[in-house]
Scaffold this active site. Structure first.
Site, PDB file in Angstrom:
ATOM      1  N   GLY A 331      87.586  48.719  23.187  1.00 16.38           N
ATOM      2  CA  GLY A 331      87.650  50.350  23.493  1.00 16.38           C
ATOM      3  C   GLY A 331      88.274  50.864  22.754  1.00 16.38           C
ATOM      4  N   TRP A 334      86.351  51.170  19.616  1.00 19.46           N
ATOM      5  CA  TRP A 334      85.150  52.180  19.595  1.00 19.46           C
ATOM      6  C   TRP A 334      85.488  53.713  19.507  1.00 19.46           C
ATOM      7  CZ3 TRP A 334      84.665  56.254  23.257  1.00 19.46           C
ATOM      8  CH2 TRP A 334      83.411  56.729  23.459  1.00 19.46           C
ATOM      9  N   HIS A 335      86.656  53.998  19.619  1.00 19.95           N
ATOM     10  CA  HIS A 335      87.288  55.284  19.483  1.00 19.95           C
ATOM     11  C   HIS A 335      87.284  55.688  18.041  1.00 19.95           C
ATOM     12  CE1 HIS A 335      88.264  55.455  23.699  1.00 19.95           C
ATOM     13  NE2 HIS A 335      88.410  56.587  23.581  1.00 19.95           N
ATOM     14  N   GLY A 336      87.620  54.726  17.230  1.00 23.52           N
ATOM     15  CA  GLY A 336      87.453  55.201  15.808  1.00 23.52           C
ATOM     16  C   GLY A 336      87.945  54.043  15.025  1.00 23.52           C
ATOM     17  N   PHE A 488      84.397  60.688  17.801  1.00 22.02           N
ATOM     18  CA  PHE A 488      84.014  59.484  17.997  1.00 22.02           C
ATOM     19  C   PHE A 488      82.322  59.131  18.131  1.00 22.02           C
ATOM     20  CE2 PHE A 488      88.221  59.333  18.023  1.00 22.02           C
ATOM     21  CZ  PHE A 488      88.911  59.900  19.063  1.00 22.02           C
TER      22      PHE A 488
END
Lengths: 488, 564
Positions: A331, A334-336, A488
């Protein structure tokens, strides 16, 4: 195009007007589809081809999975879809990050570097790939029948209010909204006519106004102070670091929940129901509670498509903890494509794991009347938010050395105040906004403000809209800040 | 449908009213009805106006503060800061300025104005071509008009609502102590006045870490702009308008972008043009380079805490104003007295006067002219000698202990054997000054420019030399223990045998200097740079070198160094 620009307002008004004029269901949906693609093209240019690719890939694979006879074939098709979607996401988002890590290793070993590809991150790719993955997986699991109409599916994927920064839609929730109802439980495959209802219009506008208010008045006016604090964090006092963490927490909440409100409001006006994405996260009493309130669509997606397939909490304690940390690690990633996001994810993974351990160790805590007492709840909120805001430091500070410094200062207080007081005196307006934000948040805690505001008399409603607009306009800085989650 | 129309109308009404109020707000603000303070002192007219001309570097000068400072000295003069004036476009507006018959023009010329600009990509700097000041300059036949700067073009879409709102709030709350000169009064003169926007101070430690841009020199632009400057000065001179020319202040990191040769050349170019027209020239580029007054690398902030810049400009203006006065508050018989202590001689012309063997302690000589005066054997303890020109002044046996010599010009002055304990020389320019065997602890030599100074065997313990530029210093055997040299530049100097132990040498640049046998033990050397410097037999005992650079220096002879 940003939501907070005149271009979007003009675009939205035009779309609404055309929807109202064109009364036939198919044409309305095609208008919406065309508008969504235009919206995406305006923001991303030729990268709209990726959206088209994702749409076509999963539409046809979804159909193929549904009609496949053997489980093996279904699995192969599912894997193809995942490979396609995640491959796309991985390539555009993480390839340069990967090259950077390889180059760092190569430098150490004395090898020559690989040139970075310098890829532009396609806007919204993290969101729409997750949406299409959920569609294919639900078909695979037998929970969903595939859409028969490519236009319908394409609209689900590209629906412009939520396209670029969520909430992440589920096909099982959205596709029925596109179809005519026969009865409560039955849908046809015929596309329903979109009608703009006055109640939805009023609630939608109210929600959008609040979204603009959170983003443009709160988030954008707090951003300069956050930038000032974190541009060169070395030498900051502990109180300054905490102030920065709180300010960033308010900024990102105002930014993201504001965007979500605009998206949900716009969808509501068009007659679509999009689930809420935030539910007063800064009143969370525990890490688990926080993830039930923050970016709800993502946490539910991670739960249903990652945590549960990994085994969830069904395979023993150790596996549960590993699963939690793995899910939050992914997770965060996923954000960066940056280690600070990974650290942020791991911190939350750790929080969730520690909570599980505590609950396991002291099971009576869960439903104890003592823990339900008001002052204990307040303490729980404060403790939880202390750790939540600490994790925001990892989200905000990209440089690892600087991050170590600020985390140290956040945990080990130096009680110095001189430069904090100076910072407070230079940033009176953002401080007032932060205090105002928490007061408004508290006031709205147990009240459905949107409902209440939508039902007041028209003259007061005009006053409400006017007040919001005046505050936004009079404190509008002509250099608009981007939505944080656009990155993102 | 009807309900939807009603709802849309509600939104439309709210929208229109909000935007209408915003537009009204902009118009009222632009007319100066909401914030600006009108000029209360002086009338704009012949010979009692001063224009501050230049680009954004000059924009940071608080003209009202300058005006008030001049008023404190008894001058009723309006100081105006017209809007952003690049050099060549100013040619097209000269009539506007000249027609107002100002008493004085203060003209700031920044390095960017004469071709040192930000670029994308690499800078290939060719050898520096000389600039030859034209002998006879006239205005070009076609004067370049700077479009849009003659009249105020009100464009609502270019306004920044947040800035305007904050401005109004600060005025209401009384926090805005900086007064803007009212635009209303600009109707009396036909120039649009400046409204500067860079008002936040960024910490100098952040700014001095690096500059965000690559800079390069365009010599064609330089030549064009200097020719234009010469034409402008010619017109001012022709119309009997005095001009004070200055290079505005910059941060240390920006100044480091200019090679010493280029910087000298550019300063020399502007100085030459100024001197051709007999205008006074001042180089303020380095003056505040490490002070917390900047909003970015090249602009002083328009902020209450940056008023030192405006005060410096005021101090440059005052001598020109006093030049009209032969004396101020004294008669010739006064100088016959022996006891001249506690007298105010500020801005008096005392050049060539014999003031030897007098007691002038605690007297105020701020801004006075003491060139070639004889002050031998005079007691000047704790006197104020700030902004004084002491060139060629005789200071034999003069007692200067505790004197305030800040911003003083000391050229060809002999201060040998003097007791300069607690003496303040901040910001002074010492050229060809002898300080042999002078002594003083706790003196303040910060931000000085010392060229060709002889401090042989002098003793200045615990002295502040920070932010100074020291060129060709000779200090054989001098004692500088426990002193602060941080952020200084020591160039072409001979410090052989000197004692710099326990001193702060952080951010010091030693270039082409001789540190043979210098005692540097226990000194701080963070970010110190030594280039082409001789450190043979220097004592580096217990030195902590952090981020220091040694270029073209023989490191083999360093002992007892702890490197981090």
């Amino acid at each position: 195009m940003l939501f907070t620009t005149p271009e979007f307002i003009i675009f939205f008004v035009i779309v609404l007007t055309v929807i109202v004029i064109v009364k036939r269901g198919l044409f309305q949906h095609l208008v919406l589809l065309g508008a969504s693609y235009f919206f995406f093209y305006f923001s991303s240019n030729y990268l709209v081809t990726l959206l088209i690719f994702s749409t076509l890939l999963d539409f046809y694979i979804g159909k193929a999975i549904f009609s496949a006879k053997s489980k093996r074939m279904k699995k192969i098709l599912l894997i193809s879809s995942l490979a396609g979607n995640l491959g796309l996401l991985g390539f555009f988002k993480y390839v340069d990050f990967g090259i950077l890590q390889i180059n760092q290793l190569a430098n150490t070993l004395g090898f020559s570097e690989i040139p970075a590809l310098g890829l532009i991150l396609p806007i919204g790719i993290s969101f729409y790939t997750f949406q299409t993955i959920s569609y294919v997986v639900d078909i695979y699991r037998g929970k969903l029948t595939p859409s028969k109409s490519l236009a319908e599916f394409a609209l689900f994927v590209s629906f412009f209010p939520q396209l670029v920064a969520g909430p992440i839609l589920r096909a099982s929730e959205f596709l029925p909204q596109l179809r005519e109802k026969i009865s409560t439980n039955n849908m046809t495959t015929r596309l329903r006519t979109i009608t703009i209802h006055d109640k939805s219009l009023r609630i939608g506008i109210t929600l959008m106004a609040l979204g603009f208010f959170k983003k443009m008045f709160f988030a954008d006016n707090i951003a300069p102070m956050v930038d000032e604090i974190f541009t060169t964090p070395y030498g900051l006092e502990s109180f300054s670091v905490m102030l920065g963490a709180i300010a960033f927490g308010v900024q990102i909440y105002g930014d993201f929940s504001g965007y979500s409100d605009i998206a949900i409001g716009a969808a509501m006006i068009l007659g679509f129901h999009i689930p809420v994405n935030f539910n007063k996260p800064y009143f969370a009493t525990s890490p688990v509670d926080f993830w039930r309130r923050w970016h709800i669509s993502l946490s539910l997606w991670l739960r249903d498509y990652l945590y549960i397939p990994l085994g969830g909490n069904k395979k023993g304690n150790l596996k549960t903890y590993v699963n939690l940390v793995t899910v939050m690690f992914l997770g965060g990633l996923w954000h960066g494509a940056s280690w600070n996001f990974v650290i942020w994810g791991l911190m939350h993974g750790l929080y969730l794991t520690v909570q599980k351990l505590i609950v396991k160790r002291f099971p009576k805590l869960k439903n104890n009347t003592f823990t339900q007492k008001r002052h204990i709840k307040i303490i729980s909120i404060l403790v939880t938010q202390y750790f939540v805001f600490m994790a925001w430091l990892a989200f905000r500070v990209q440089d690892i050395d600087a991050l170590s410094y600020v985390l140290y200062k956040y945990v080990i207080w130096d009680f110095a105040t001189s430069s904090t007081i100076q910072m407070l005196s230079h940033n009176k307006f953002p401080i007032i906004l932060i205090i105002g934000f928490f007061i408004l948040n508290y006031i709205s805690y147990k009240r459905n403000i949107v409902e209440k505001l939508s039902h007041i008399k028209p003259v007061y409603w005009i006053g409400f809209l006017f007040s919001i607009m005046i505050l936004i306009l009079f404190f509008y800085d002509t250099t608009p800040e981007d939505f944080i989650y656009f990155r993102f | 449908m009807r309900e939807n129309i009603k709802i849309s109308l509600c939104v439309g009404i709210a929208f229109l009213v909000a935007f209408g109020i915003l537009l009204l707000f902009f118009i009222m603000y632009n007319e100066g009805l909401l914030t600006n303070t009108p000029i209360t002192k002086g009338e704009i007219g012949v010979k009692n106006t001063i224009f501050l001309l230049g680009t954004s570097y000059v924009g940071a000068i608080n003209s009202t503060h300058v005006q008030n400072t001049l008023s404190d000295f008894g001058f009723n003069i309006s100081v105006l800061n017209p809007i952003n004036n690049k050099i060549t476009p100013t040619l097209g507006k000269l009539d506007n300025f000249i027609s107002n018959k100002p008493k004085l023009v203060v003209y700031g010329v920044g390095f960017r104005d004469i071709g040192f600009k930000e670029i994308n990509g690499r800078c290939n700097l060719s050898p520096i071509p000389s600039y030859i000041v034209p002998k006879n300059s006239t205005l070009p036949d076609t004067i370049i008009e700077n479009n849009g700067q003659k009249s105020i073009e009100f464009n609502i879409f270019s306004q920044n609502p947040k800035r305007i709102t904050f401005d109004i709030f600060e005025n209401i709350l009384g926090e805005k102590q900086i007064e803007y000169v009212s635009k209303q009064n600009s109707k009396k003169i036909n120039v649009e006045l400046n409204h500067f926007e860079f008002d936040e101070i960024r910490p100098i430690t952040d700014l001095n870490k690096s500059v965000p841009n690559t800079y390069c020199m365009d010599f064609d632009t330089r030549n064009l702009e200097l020719d234009s400057l010469d034409s402008i000065f010619t017109e001012f001179h022709k119309n009997d308008i005095d001009v004070i020319v200055f290079i505005p202040p910059y941060t240390a990191s920006y100044l480091n972008e200019l090679s010493p040769a280029l910087k000298s050349e550019l300063i020399f170019n502007v100085k030459s043009i100024s001197e051709k027209h007999e205008f006074n020239f001042y180089d303020l580029s380095f003056k505040f380079k490490n002070k917390n007054i900047f909003s970015d690398h090249t602009h002083v902030a328009y902020n209450q805490k940056s008023l030192i810049y405006s005060e410096t400009i005021a101090s440059l203006i005052l001598p020109s104003l006093y030049a009209d006065y032969t004396s101020y508050g004294y008669d010739n018989d006064l100088l016959l007295r022996k006891d001249l202590s506690k007298i105010n001689f500020s801005y008096v012309d005392l050049s060539k006067k014999d003031m030897s063997n007098k007691d002038m302690s605690y007297s105020n000589f701020h801004g006075a002219n003491l060139t070639n005066a004889d002050l031998s054997s005079t007691i000047m303890i704790n006197s104020i000698l700030s902004h004084v020109d002491l060139s060629n002044t005789i200071l034999t046996n003069t007692i200067l202990t505790g004197a305030d010599l800040s911003n003083t010009i000391l050229t060809n002055v002999d201060l040998s054997n003097k007791d300069l304990t607690n003496t303040i020389l901040t910001g002074s320019a010492l050229t060809n000054v002898k300080l042999n065997k002078a002594h003083g602890s706790n003196s303040d030599f910060s931000s000085t420019v010392m060229i060709n100074v002889d401090m042989t065997q002098s003793s200045f313990l615990s002295t502040n030399f920070s932010n100074s530029t020291i060129l060709n210093l000779r200090s054989f055997g001098a004692l500088f223990s426990n002193s602060d040299f941080s952020y200084s530049q020591i160039l072409d100097s001979n410090l052989q045998g000197s004692y710099l132990d326990n001193s702060d040498l952080s951010h010091v640049k030693f270039n082409n200097s001789n540190l043979f046998g210098v005692n540097l033990s226990n000194s701080k050397m963070n970010f110190t740079m030594m280039e082409s410097t001789n450190i043979k037999n220097a004592n580096f005992e217990s030195i902590i070198l952090e981020n220091s650079k040694f270029v073209d220096v023989n490191m083999n002879c360093i002992h007892h160094v702890i490197c981090e």
